[in-house]
Write a protein that holds these residues in place. Structure first.
Motif: not given
Length: 809
Positions: A645, A365, A656, A368-370, A641, A383-385, A19, A346
């Motif tokens: 989260e 957040k 996070s 879409e999880g961005n 979120s 983004d999630k990646k 993560g 991050y």
């Protein structure tokens, strides 16, 4: 040591590093911390829990706080034979074996702290084949194997049996590594190939790694078997090979192709409980590689990132019993904490210290999880990646590099449209699907009117908190209205700056200002009510500077973060109850307040993140050692979120976490005695301090001190201690200091006890016990009293006899 327990804990936290894959952070140890020299060739953790580091200039023993350095002393035959250490191994009896550059092999007894050396002698056929010892191993039968630059040696009672030794007309093989696999097979890696020991013939059999090459072309540098039974071979020039160990069969090796140029000179290999391989390279840093997925993480030294790997030349790797990875380089020691990182970390521009894009003021957040962050350097999306995109906010005409200003707030409350508040005072909307911006000037009267907060009410109206007060936005018409609260409330100040807004269930607004206290606004009546600090009223709000508000509708209370403490406000009573550093709050400046799904509150401050339990009214602090971006956080940078989260942003990035996923480190630390002094001078103990359980003192030794350590190396600066001298102390003394001093004790028997906690406050209550026996002066002993009594009796008896003799001559 409890390695099995630790690895179980590490598995529970599996994926934590994934993560944070872009933001791996190392702790460093170097000469400033007491390390004797920066080139670290070997690392070992012994059974007591101490770490040992072999360097070019001395053998270093580390207890989590201090280094003890062993060097050669030509006047002491029991000192180490050479200062340059190449290899380390601990045998089943607890002896430490040390290979040196030019002093041969040493065996260290940790109880007596004495070294015994084994050296090369030209006229001794049973002697060591060279004084340059590269590797050491003890097999399951107890045999010690020693690799040198001139062959392999097997230690026996009367000397060494040698293999691959050179002769007058040919050179011997340099042995770089020795390893016994789980099947009991002994493997030896040399500069001219891989060899397996055949117990039936008592000889070594060569193995080729590739059918395209001869065995002598294989330059083997490292050997390691993973938990899955795969033998990995690191080479110099051909990278990494793997062979699955099958009972009764010899492995077939295949080459592992790693992504990236020049990943072909392997220096060391270890594996973690997840099955990931950690591979050190001679010039290319460190790689984590997953055999299951092929995922690869390449870690390099970065001169502008102080938490990166300190040097790309990795010479040694080792995991300790607490799940920390230790990396030896040509520029000191690196520690990577894989188990205690409770928070994901991050950065928008990873690793660049002080970059304005990493100072986060706003977080959101989206569905879409961005993750969207507002910073001093603009708007960013991850983004999630983990892919990061930078947006130059503003209209198409103003999206220029010189137009980028700080983003103070971000909201995604309106059907996938992102609402953005800027430093200039423009309200921006962004359609993430098209990437198109729209810009609205909130109040043309003001050249700059920064927007600090955006909230929406149940009717869909957006509320803006700005430098010049409160504004509402009708989203259908984009009609913007200013609500001047100073016309309807006596605030005692001209400041209008609003930093926080929360909407109550009844549609009213609770507003936090910067200097004018707390406001309650009823939009239906367009009426304000103010609450300000009153020094004469202990139930008033603790500060007029308010950074955050959280509404607990169930309990009908407000939780308020201010510049001078944390407040609980009960509207029905009109009273504020404040918490400050005196009450256990780690810092009085509270920037963000977020409730989790269990009603626990999380606060961001200038001294880390704080967990507050409203039921017990207790605080728990987390800091950078737990994975935080740093100690200092920013106002406005907090977000919860939909899935629970929590996010907090600070001056060096953002964190996070899911509160229910945070687990304390359950491993209790072993506690050892590391020193004992009398009159502030080291006392000559018969055994090393960690092996000492009884100390005898004279009555003249009336000032003495203990030094101790909890051997939990994850975050030793957070370990806590409590000690007590039974027979003298009535109560335990709690401290973070690692020493205790006593003076002028009466002769007798005392028992010194120390218990300690790890970095998460988990205590080892058994701890350390040392018996102290203080001998009385001779005039206070029973035999002295007996002698004195005998002398007195003799004198009396002699006087009696003399008197009788005079009376009856």
């Amino acid at each position: 040591m409890r390695k099995g327990t630790c690895f179980a804990c590490l598995l529970l936290l599996s994926g934590a590093l994934a993560g944070q894959s872009r933001f791996v952070r190392f702790d460093h140890l170097n000469l400033d911390d007491g390390l004797s020299q920066g080139s670290v060739y070997a690392i070992l953790q012994d059974r007591m829990g101490f770490l040992w580091f072999g360097t070019q200039d001395g053998l270093n023993k580390y207890d989590g706080y201090d280094f003890t350095v062993y060097r050669h002393d030509k006047y002491d035959s029991g000192s180490i034979s050479d200062n340059c250490i190449y290899s380390l191994f601990e045998d089943r009896d607890g002896y430490l074996w040390i290979g040196t550059l030019s002093g041969g092999l040493n065996r260290f007894d940790p109880r007596t702290r004495r070294f015994k050396s084994f050296r090369y002698a030209a006229n001794d056929p049973r002697g060591l084949t060279s004084n340059l010892v590269t590797s050491i191993w003890q097999d399951r039968k107890g045999t010690v194997w020693v690799g040198t630059d001139n062959g392999l040696n097997r230690l026996e009672r009367d000397g060494f049996v040698s293999y691959f030794k050179g002769g007058p007309s040919y050179a011997g093989k340099r042995v770089n590594c020795i390893y016994e696999d789980s099947k009991g097979t002994l493997w030896v890696g040399t500069t001219t190939g891989l060899y397996r020991y055949d117990t039936l013939t008592a000889s070594f059999v060569a193995h080729k790694l590739s059918a395209k090459k001869t065995n002598t072309d294989d330059h083997i540098m490292a050997l390691h078997e993973s938990g899955a039974g795969v033998l990995y071979i690191g080479t110099h020039g051909d990278g990494l090979f793997a062979g699955t160990m099958v009972s009764g069969e010899l492995p077939e090796f295949r080459q592992i192709v790693l992504e990236g140029p020049e990943l072909d000179e392997v220096s060391s290999i270890v594996s973690d409980p997840e099955g990931n391989l950690w591979i050190g390279f001679h010039e290319e840093g460190l790689v984590r590689w997953s055999p299951q997925t092929g995922e690869q993480l390449h870690l390099r030294a970065n001169p502008v990132q102080f938490t990166s790997l300190s040097n790309d030349r990795v010479s040694s790797l080792a995991f300790d019993s607490f799940g920390n990875l230790w990396v030896g380089t040509l520029n000191g020691i690196n520690k990577l904490n894989l188990i205690n990182r409770k928070f994901s970390f991050y950065q928008n521009r990873p690793g660049i210290q002080g970059d304005i894009a990493n100072s986060v003021f706003a977080i959101a957040k989206d569905p879409e999880g961005n993750i969207w962050t507002g910073t001093r350097g603009g708007l960013f999306r991850m983004d999630k990646k983990g892919n990061i995109r930078e947006y130059l906010h503003g209209t198409s005409a103003s999206r220029r590099a010189d137009a980028i200003r700080s983003i103070y707030c971000v909201s995604n409350a309106s059907h996938y449209t992102l609402w953005i508040g800027t430093e200039q005072g423009t309200l921006e909307t962004l359609d993430p699907t098209t990437g198109k911006f729209r810009s609205f000037v909130v109040d043309p009267k003001w050249r700059e009117n920064p927007i600090y907060v955006i909230r929406t009410d149940p009717n869909g109206t957006f509320w803006l908190g700005t430098l010049e007060g409160l504004y509402s936005v009708e989203t259908t018409t984009m009609r913007i209205r200013h609500h001047d609260w100073q016309d309807s409330a006596r605030a005692g100040t001209r400041r209008k700056e609003i930093r926080s807004i929360e909407v109550d269930n009844d549609g009213t607004l609770w507003i936090g200002t910067r200097g004018a206290g707390l406001l309650h606004y009823d939009p239906h009546r367009d009426a304000f009510r103010s609450f300000v600090h009153n020094p004469a009223d202990s139930f008033s709000i603790s500060s007029n500077v308010i950074a955050s508000i959280s509404i607990d509708a169930k309990e009908n209370v407000l939780w308020i973060g201010t510049a001078s403490g944390f407040n609980r406000f009960v509207p029905a009573e009109g009273r504020f109850y404040s918490y400050t550093e005196r009450d256990g709050l780690p810092n009085d400046v509270v920037y963000g307040v977020l409730p989790d799904n269990d009603g626990v509150l999380w606060l961001s401050t200038n001294n880390g993140i704080v967990r507050f339990d409203p039921k017990s009214e207790t605080f728990r602090r987390y800091d950078a050692s737990d994975g935080l971006q740093g100690t200092e956080f920013n106002a406005g940078a907090y977000h919860k979120s939909v899935d629970g989260e929590l996010f907090f942003g600070g001056i060096n990035g953002y964190n996070s976490f899911y509160p229910n996923a945070i687990r304390d480190n359950a491993l209790k630390p072993d506690v050892v005695l590391t020193g004992f002094k009398v009159f502030n001078e080291d006392y000559d103990l018969p055994k090393a301090p960690e092996y000492t359980d009884t100390i005898r003192l004279s009555h003249r030794d009336d000032v003495f001190s203990f030094e101790f350590s909890a051997l939990h190396l994850t975050a030793p600066q957070k370990n806590q201690y409590a000690y007590k001298l039974e027979g003298f102390d009535q109560n335990w003394t709690s401290t973070q200091r690692r020493f205790a001093t006593y003076t002028n004790l009466d002769p007798g028997k005392y028992t010194f006890r120390v218990k300690a906690s790890n970095n998460d406050g988990v205590w080892n209550d058994t701890g350390l016990t040392v018996v102290i026996l203080i001998e009385p002066p001779f005039w206070s002993t029973w035999w002295f009293y007996a002698i004195c009594s005998l002398v007195v009796f003799t004198l009396i008896f002699a006087a009696y006899r003399m008197r009788i003799a005079r009376i009856y001559p």
